[in-house]
Scaffold this active site. Structure first.
Site, PDB file in Angstrom:
ATOM      1  N   ASN A  71       1.408   3.346  -2.992  1.00 21.12           N
ATOM      2  CA  ASN A  71       1.975   3.768  -4.286  1.00 21.12           C
ATOM      3  C   ASN A  71       1.492   5.167  -4.674  1.00 21.12           C
ATOM      4  OD1 ASN A  71       2.956   1.194  -4.375  1.00 21.12           O
ATOM      5  ND2 ASN A  71       1.702   0.491  -6.072  1.00 21.12           N
ATOM      6  N   HIS A 105       2.988   3.207  -9.083  1.00 21.98           N
ATOM      7  CA  HIS A 105       2.839   1.771  -9.348  1.00 21.98           C
ATOM      8  C   HIS A 105       4.106   1.186  -9.985  1.00 21.98           C
ATOM      9  CE1 HIS A 105      -1.180   1.982  -7.966  1.00 21.98           C
ATOM     10  NE2 HIS A 105      -1.689   2.591  -9.011  1.00 21.98           N
ATOM     11  N   LEU A 120      11.380 -20.585  -3.848  1.00 19.90           N
ATOM     12  CA  LEU A 120      10.353 -19.707  -3.265  1.00 19.90           C
ATOM     13  C   LEU A 120       9.087 -19.874  -4.098  1.00 19.90           C
ATOM     14  CD1 LEU A 120       9.702 -17.057  -1.401  1.00 19.90           C
ATOM     15  CD2 LEU A 120      10.083 -15.825  -3.529  1.00 19.90           C
ATOM     16  N   ASP A 163       0.835  -1.201   0.000  1.00 16.76           N
ATOM     17  CA  ASP A 163       0.000   0.000   0.000  1.00 16.76           C
ATOM     18  C   ASP A 163       0.873   1.256   0.000  1.00 16.76           C
ATOM     19  OD1 ASP A 163      -2.291   1.487   0.017  1.00 16.76           O
ATOM     20  OD2 ASP A 163      -2.798   1.109   2.113  1.00 16.76           O
ATOM     21  N   TRP A 204       3.049   7.903  -2.500  1.00 15.77           N
ATOM     22  CA  TRP A 204       4.464   8.053  -2.861  1.00 15.77           C
ATOM     23  C   TRP A 204       4.581   8.944  -4.099  1.00 15.77           C
ATOM     24  CZ3 TRP A 204       7.553   7.071  -7.075  1.00 15.77           C
ATOM     25  CH2 TRP A 204       8.927   6.928  -6.849  1.00 15.77           C
TER      26      TRP A 204
HETATM   27  C1  FPP Z   1      -1.675   0.151  -3.417  1.00 16.54           C
HETATM   28  O1  FPP Z   1      -1.274   1.480  -3.531  1.00 16.54           O
HETATM   29  C2  FPP Z   1      -1.163  -0.656  -4.508  1.00 16.54           C
HETATM   30  C3  FPP Z   1      -1.932  -1.281  -5.473  1.00 16.54           C
HETATM   31  C4  FPP Z   1      -3.381  -1.190  -5.536  1.00 16.54           C
HETATM   32  C5  FPP Z   1      -1.359  -2.077  -6.560  1.00 16.54           C
HETATM   33  C6  FPP Z   1      -0.126  -2.866  -6.287  1.00 16.54           C
HETATM   34  C7  FPP Z   1       0.601  -2.973  -7.560  1.00 16.54           C
HETATM   35  C8  FPP Z   1       1.925  -2.927  -7.729  1.00 16.54           C
HETATM   36  C9  FPP Z   1       2.878  -2.919  -6.610  1.00 16.54           C
HETATM   37  C10 FPP Z   1       2.509  -2.851  -9.093  1.00 16.54           C
HETATM   38  C11 FPP Z   1       2.482  -4.024  -9.979  1.00 16.54           C
HETATM   39  C12 FPP Z   1       2.452  -5.375  -9.347  1.00 16.54           C
HETATM   40  C13 FPP Z   1       3.166  -6.452  -9.741  1.00 16.54           C
HETATM   41  C14 FPP Z   1       2.907  -7.778  -9.062  1.00 16.54           C
HETATM   42  C15 FPP Z   1       4.200  -6.389 -10.797  1.00 16.54           C
HETATM   43  P1  FPP Z   1      -2.377   2.610  -3.670  1.00 16.54           P
HETATM   44  O2  FPP Z   1      -2.504   2.946  -5.109  1.00 16.54           O
HETATM   45  O3  FPP Z   1      -3.648   2.160  -3.017  1.00 16.54           O
HETATM   46  O4  FPP Z   1      -1.709   3.760  -2.859  1.00 16.54           O
HETATM   47  P2  FPP Z   1      -2.418   4.923  -2.036  1.00 16.54           P
HETATM   48  O5  FPP Z   1      -3.219   4.264  -0.932  1.00 16.54           O
HETATM   49  O6  FPP Z   1      -1.272   5.716  -1.516  1.00 16.54           O
HETATM   50  O7  FPP Z   1      -3.274   5.682  -3.006  1.00 16.54           O
END
Ligand code: FPP
Length: 249
Positions: free
Chosen positions: A31, A46, A140, A29, A34
């Protein structure tokens, strides 16, 4: 009523150190935040998050963790804009293509939970290829939760148990936790030992609700794109310092 048996306790990891969790799951969580902090579009967060996936997978391999389960896309994430969903799907395709060789090199088996058919035939085909190619790898197991929701998983398991009862394969009076567990998508994996959530949020968000029954929980303030070896080692250290009682004393 007989008490439920305590799950297998992770006394020994494969390196024999005794305090390394066999199965770690992560709610990735932060992205978006950030990216916002840097004045960048969400997709940049992302992208950086996908790099954190690489680092964390390597850290899990290096520490001798057996299973790493990542919440990549929840069944609730469909509420995001179509643009963001397309960005996430595109990123997954890009990284899957790029990292298949790394999975092979590091002897990592890919496994999926959730329903990835919703992402369309191209990604489904690509995922199928990666599953097939990595099926024999043993160092893994990387479990990626895609279009996953824990309540839906439990409901589907209950449905399958009900079908077995209706077909006369199961006596309804004997249906127990084991019967239900056998129908979960995580069946066959070691018990979940450690669940980490990044970005300072303190909730499970419909992730592995059944499996987390006896897991240790670690909530980290680190935003997912900043996560890596150090933050992973810190979570493992917290795990090693916990006394797990599984309901006993
Ligand atoms: C949460 O951050 C993250 C996600 C919903 C997506 C996770 C995806 C990745 C890490 C990228 C691609 C994955 C792979 C397996 C290659 P958010 O967008 O909810 O962040 P926020 O809460 O700060 O808005």
């Amino acid at each position: 009523m007989t008490p439920a048996a305590a799950p297998d306790q992770p006394e020994q990891s494969r390196d024999g150190s005794g305090s390394v969790p066999r199965h770690v799951a992560i709610i990735m969580d932060g992205n978006g935040r950030w990216a916002k902090q840097r004045g960048l579009p969400r997709v940049a967060g992302h992208k950086a998050g996908a790099e954190a996936v690489r680092r964390t997978m390597q850290a899990a391999v290096d520490h001798g963790v057996e299973v790493l389960t990542l919440y990549a896309f929840s069944s609730e994430n469909w509420r995001r804009s179509s643009e963001e969903i397309a960005d996430l799907t595109g990123l997954m395709r890009f990284y899957l293509e790029r990292e298949l060789a790394t999975l092979q090199k590091e002897n990592v088996r890919l496994k999926l939970i959730g329903d990835c058919s919703a992402f369309g035939p191209d990604l489904a085909r690509q995922l199928g290829k990666a599953l097939e190619r990595t099926a024999g790898n043993q160092r893994l197991t990387l479990v990626v939760a895609l279009n996953y929701g824990s309540r839906a998983e439990i409901a589907a398991a209950a449905r399958r148990v009900a079908h077995k009862v209706a077909a006369g394969e199961l006596d309804p009076h004997t249906v127990d936790e084991h019967n239900l567990e056998c129908e979960l998508q995580t069946h066959g994996l070691p018990e979940l030992d450690l669940l980490i959530r990044t970005s300072g949020e303190v909730r499970l968000s419909n992730f592995l609700l059944w499996q987390a029954a006896y897991a240790e929980l670690v909530f980290s303030d680190v935003l997912w794109p900043d996560f890596g070896e150090r933050a992973f080692a810190d979570a493992l250290e917290q795990f090693a310092g916990r006394q797990r009682r599984f309901g006993g004393r």
